[in-house]
Design a protein around this motif. Structure first.
Motif, PDB file in Angstrom:
ATOM      1  N   LEU A 186       0.857  -1.182   0.000  1.00 35.82           N
ATOM      2  CA  LEU A 186       0.000   0.000   0.000  1.00 35.82           C
ATOM      3  C   LEU A 186       0.889   1.225   0.000  1.00 35.82           C
ATOM      4  CD1 LEU A 186      -2.799   1.431   0.336  1.00 35.82           C
ATOM      5  CD2 LEU A 186      -2.379   1.305   2.807  1.00 35.82           C
ATOM      6  N   ALA A 187       0.763   2.061  -1.007  1.00 35.98           N
ATOM      7  CA  ALA A 187       1.540   3.289  -1.080  1.00 35.98           C
ATOM      8  C   ALA A 187       0.748   4.431  -0.466  1.00 35.98           C
ATOM      9  CB  ALA A 187       1.897   3.606  -2.524  1.00 35.98           C
ATOM     10  N   LEU A 188       1.434   5.264   0.299  1.00 36.34           N
ATOM     11  CA  LEU A 188       0.832   6.444   0.899  1.00 36.34           C
ATOM     12  C   LEU A 188       1.551   7.647   0.322  1.00 36.34           C
ATOM     13  CD1 LEU A 188      -1.234   7.396   3.047  1.00 36.34           C
ATOM     14  CD2 LEU A 188       0.623   7.314   4.720  1.00 36.34           C
ATOM     15  N   VAL A 218      -3.103   2.453  -3.593  1.00 32.57           N
ATOM     16  CA  VAL A 218      -2.498   3.751  -3.297  1.00 32.57           C
ATOM     17  C   VAL A 218      -3.488   4.581  -2.502  1.00 32.57           C
ATOM     18  CG1 VAL A 218      -1.445   5.847  -4.234  1.00 32.57           C
ATOM     19  CG2 VAL A 218      -1.160   3.664  -5.429  1.00 32.57           C
ATOM     20  N   ALA A 219      -3.017   5.141  -1.390  1.00 30.68           N
ATOM     21  CA  ALA A 219      -3.800   6.078  -0.592  1.00 30.68           C
ATOM     22  C   ALA A 219      -3.168   7.456  -0.748  1.00 30.68           C
ATOM     23  CB  ALA A 219      -3.820   5.666   0.871  1.00 30.68           C
ATOM     24  N   VAL A 220      -4.008   8.468  -0.957  1.00 32.90           N
ATOM     25  CA  VAL A 220      -3.513   9.820  -1.209  1.00 32.90           C
ATOM     26  C   VAL A 220      -3.982  10.742  -0.093  1.00 32.90           C
ATOM     27  CG1 VAL A 220      -3.377  11.721  -2.869  1.00 32.90           C
ATOM     28  CG2 VAL A 220      -3.681   9.372  -3.687  1.00 32.90           C
ATOM     29  N   LEU A 221      -3.023  11.415   0.531  1.00 30.25           N
ATOM     30  CA  LEU A 221      -3.317  12.403   1.569  1.00 30.25           C
ATOM     31  C   LEU A 221      -3.103  13.801   1.013  1.00 30.25           C
ATOM     32  CD1 LEU A 221      -1.619  11.031   4.839  1.00 30.25           C
ATOM     33  CD2 LEU A 221      -4.040  10.974   4.244  1.00 30.25           C
ATOM     34  N   ASP A 222      -3.961  14.706   1.423  1.00 32.23           N
ATOM     35  CA  ASP A 222      -3.789  16.111   1.090  1.00 32.23           C
ATOM     36  C   ASP A 222      -4.266  16.934   2.269  1.00 32.23           C
ATOM     37  OD1 ASP A 222      -3.197  18.420  -0.399  1.00 32.23           O
ATOM     38  OD2 ASP A 222      -5.309  18.613  -0.964  1.00 32.23           O
ATOM     39  N   ASP A 223      -3.372  17.728   2.804  1.00 33.12           N
ATOM     40  CA  ASP A 223      -3.698  18.566   3.952  1.00 33.12           C
ATOM     41  C   ASP A 223      -4.240  17.738   5.112  1.00 33.12           C
ATOM     42  OD1 ASP A 223      -3.761  20.974   5.298  1.00 33.12           O
ATOM     43  OD2 ASP A 223      -5.796  21.476   4.630  1.00 33.12           O
ATOM     44  N   GLY A 224      -3.658  16.540   5.305  1.00 36.86           N
ATOM     45  CA  GLY A 224      -4.040  15.694   6.419  1.00 36.86           C
ATOM     46  C   GLY A 224      -5.249  14.818   6.185  1.00 36.86           C
ATOM     47  N   ARG A 225      -5.891  14.943   5.018  1.00 39.86           N
ATOM     48  CA  ARG A 225      -7.102  14.166   4.747  1.00 39.86           C
ATOM     49  C   ARG A 225      -6.844  13.127   3.673  1.00 39.86           C
ATOM     50  NH1 ARG A 225     -11.984  18.631   4.574  1.00 39.86           N
ATOM     51  NH2 ARG A 225     -11.894  19.220   6.783  1.00 39.86           N
TER      52      ARG A 225
END
Length: 620
Positions: free
Chosen positions: A381-383, A569-576
């Motif tokens: 799982l990519a973050l 793949v999980a994508v974070l943006d501004d903590g979300r």
């Protein structure tokens, strides 16, 4: 220290102990007796400071406890000397355990001040209590007797002390080179990295604190019998300073250095007694204490490693360079078969890690906001996300480095949120770090052997005795070597870890994590600093680990490499968490393109999708 060096050092010391009382004047032999007595306490303090990294300014408190306990038991209760000594040491260890539980939760100068307070408390109690004889103390303590022989002369007492000092040094040496010593050395280099490998730092520090108290108590017992009187001065601050100076002068963490430091300080003390009154007429003990302080400052500033550092510098100049210390780099294997397969590992596809509503706030700033995801066995799982998106903060909360503000983390069904990193490692999960955490005091192989901490069981006692732990140590070294070979560092395994290039240190950190034999592996930018060939080799290795059933969470800024490697793949943006799916889905997700990869100003579809997703998150 190599075993050959131990044998040579031991032989030279024994010869010195036999010859010195025969050739030295009586006054110097008397000084030597005090040096031998104090060497035992200094050795324990050297372990505490050099190995456990705990500064003690009140070590004389345990010295006094041992001396007073021995004096009371032999003079008032007529207890046999050897039995009284055992009881006195146990009393000191129990006191150390009781005070160490709260004190060792402190760090740095707070701990130093707390131990200083302990010494003051013991001094006041000894002064004010009638049971301890008040200011007069306890007197009439007889000289030791063994085999109908009384050891009452400086020469005989010096020889009596010799086997005890030798045993104390050998036991301390064994601790330094044991599983416990290796772990504590790692804690000194990077406490957080050691904990993520399963090292319970508080427990080990407490054990060494109690052990150092036992050393001080033994020293106090001999002091009581030699001086024949014990008074409150045995717990005073100047004596603690003297122990500290002995340990620092010899070299912290070097057991022979503590003995050399003890002789150096005692002869320096004797010299100051004669020199200071000449330089400063009418000078008293306080001036001598200032002199010790000056010496301590000079050593710390100009020779922080003590005489041990000076000796190594001399050896480095004498020895000729022998060329490249490495044996050549091992080529990474092209094999694609599964590796690190473990019997009993969760079946592929089963959930290893459950993260629910994970949130972290720093004051008014929300670094991670309501992140929910699962990680399964046998997947990568990519973050990903822009800088400052909260990826490393997520790692820190999942691994126990940070406690979340809210939310839960479960590993193999066990809640780990808010618990220490060594608990995370005990459940067969570990991590690497964005900013390298290298155990610089160890070699490459030594670093990886720390990763085997949970796979070994020898404790402090077995480490001191060596023989019961020898087979286990060989197994640890063999297993660590196999992991080093797996990442291609076989030829550099004996190099100091701090001398490796940045990219090779990355690989070593990965090997150290793999030595834990984890089911879940968190990798924070493992490809940073690697060459293109090393990146390809690492990607192949990660696929082999996945094929072996390991679950991997990967934080990486090389988006193309991540999308080619990851299953999800999980994508974070501004903590979300703004997206979670397959690489193909993430490539075409408008919100990801807008938030992470960037879009043209005219690409209104992507920008609109990002706004709509943000609005949906706000509503939920």
């Amino acid at each position: 220290m190599p075993r050959r060096g131990d044998v040579i050092g031991l032989g030279l010391f024994v010869v010195f102990c036999v010859v010195f009382p025969l050739v030295a004047p009586g006054s110097l032999v008397n000084v030597g007796v005090y040096a031998m007595i104090y060497a035992i306490a200094a050795t324990g303090l050297s372990l505490l400071m050099g190995l456990a990294g705990q500064v003690s300014l009140g070590h004389a408190a345990f010295f006094a406890i041992g001396a007073y306990a021995q004096a009371i038991l032999v003079t008032r209760y007529d207890l046999y000397g050897v039995l009284a000594a055992v009881v006195a040491v146990v009393i000191a260890m129990v006191v150390a355990l009781l005070v160490g539980i709260p004190l060792l939760r402190l760090r740095g100068h707070y701990l130093a001040l707390a131990t200083l307070g302990l010494g003051i408390i013991v001094t006041v109690l000894a002064t004010e209590s009638e049971f301890t004889g008040g200011t007069s103390g306890i007197y009439g303590i007889g000289k030791p007797e063994f085999n109908s022989r009384t050891y009452d002369s400086p020469q005989e007492f010096f020889w009596l002390l010799t086997p005890f000092v030798v045993v104390a040094v050998l036991l301390a040496r064994n601790v330094v080179q044991s599983r416990i010593g290796r772990a504590l050395g790692a804690v000194n280099d990077s406490e957080v990295a050691a904990e993520t490998l399963g090292v319970d730092t508080f427990r080990l520090r407490l054990q060494v604190f109690v052990l150092s108290a036992a050393y001080a108590a033994v020293s106090g017992i001999f002091f009581a019998h030699w001086l024949a009187v014990v008074n409150p001065n045995t717990a005073n601050f100047p004596l603690s300073v003297k122990f500290l100076l002995m340990a620092v002068l010899g070299g912290l963490g070097t057991v022979w250095g503590a003995v050399i430091g003890a002789f150096g300080v005692e002869f320096l003390d004797e010299g100051m007694r004669e020199l200071i009154p000449v330089l400063v007429p009418g000078a008293v003990g306080e001036v001598q204490l200032i002199g010790f302080g000056v010496v301590l400052v000079v050593i710390v500033v100009f020779l922080p490693g003590g005489l041990h550092q000076a000796w190594r510098m001399v050896l480095a100049r004498v020895r000729r360079p022998s060329g490249d210390v490495s044996e050549g780099r091992a080529e990474a294997t092209e094999d694609d078969s599964p590796v690190m397969v473990r019997e009993g590992r969760p079946v592929a596809g089963s959930v290893l890690l459950e993260v629910r509503g994970l949130t972290k706030q720093f004051g008014g700033v929300t670094a991670v906001d309501d992140v929910t995801l699962d990680v399964r066995a046998g997947e990568i799982l990519a973050l990903i996300g822009p800088n400052g998106a909260g990826k490393t903060t997520c790692f820190n909360m999942v691994s126990g480095v940070l406690a979340p503000t809210s939310g839960t983390v479960k590993l193999n069904g066990v809640r780990t949120d808010g618990r220490k990193p060594h608990i995370f490692a005990q459940l067969r999960a570990t991590r690497t770090f964005q900013n390298l955490q290298v155990f610089r005091s160890a070699t490459v192989l030594g670093n990886v052997m720390v990763g085997r901490h949970l796979r070994a069981r020898s404790g402090l006692l077995r480490g001191m005795l060596v023989l019961p732990a020898r087979a286990e140590e060989r197994a640890v070294a063999d297993a660590a070597y196999e992991v080093v070979r797996l990442v291609g560092l076989e030829g550099e395994r004996h190099r100091p870890a701090g001398e490796l290039p940045f990219g090779r240190q990355r690989l070593m950190e990965l090997a150290r994590a793999l030595a834990v034999e984890p089911d879940l592996l968190l990798l924070d930018e493992p490809m940073a600093g690697l060459s293109s060939s090393e990146r390809r080799a690492l990607a192949r290795l990660l696929r082999r680990l996945r094929a072996g059933g390991m679950g991997i969470v990967l934080v990486e800024h090389d988006v193309e490499a991540v999308l080619a490697l990851a299953d999800r793949v999980a994508v974070l943006d501004d903590g979300r968490l703004i997206a979670l799916g397959s690489p193909e889905e993430i490539r075409t997700d408008p919100a990801v393109v807008a938030a992470y990869l960037g879009v043209d100003e005219d690409d209104t579809a992507a920008r609109t999708a990002a706004r709509e997703l943000a609005a949906q998150v706000e509503e939920t």
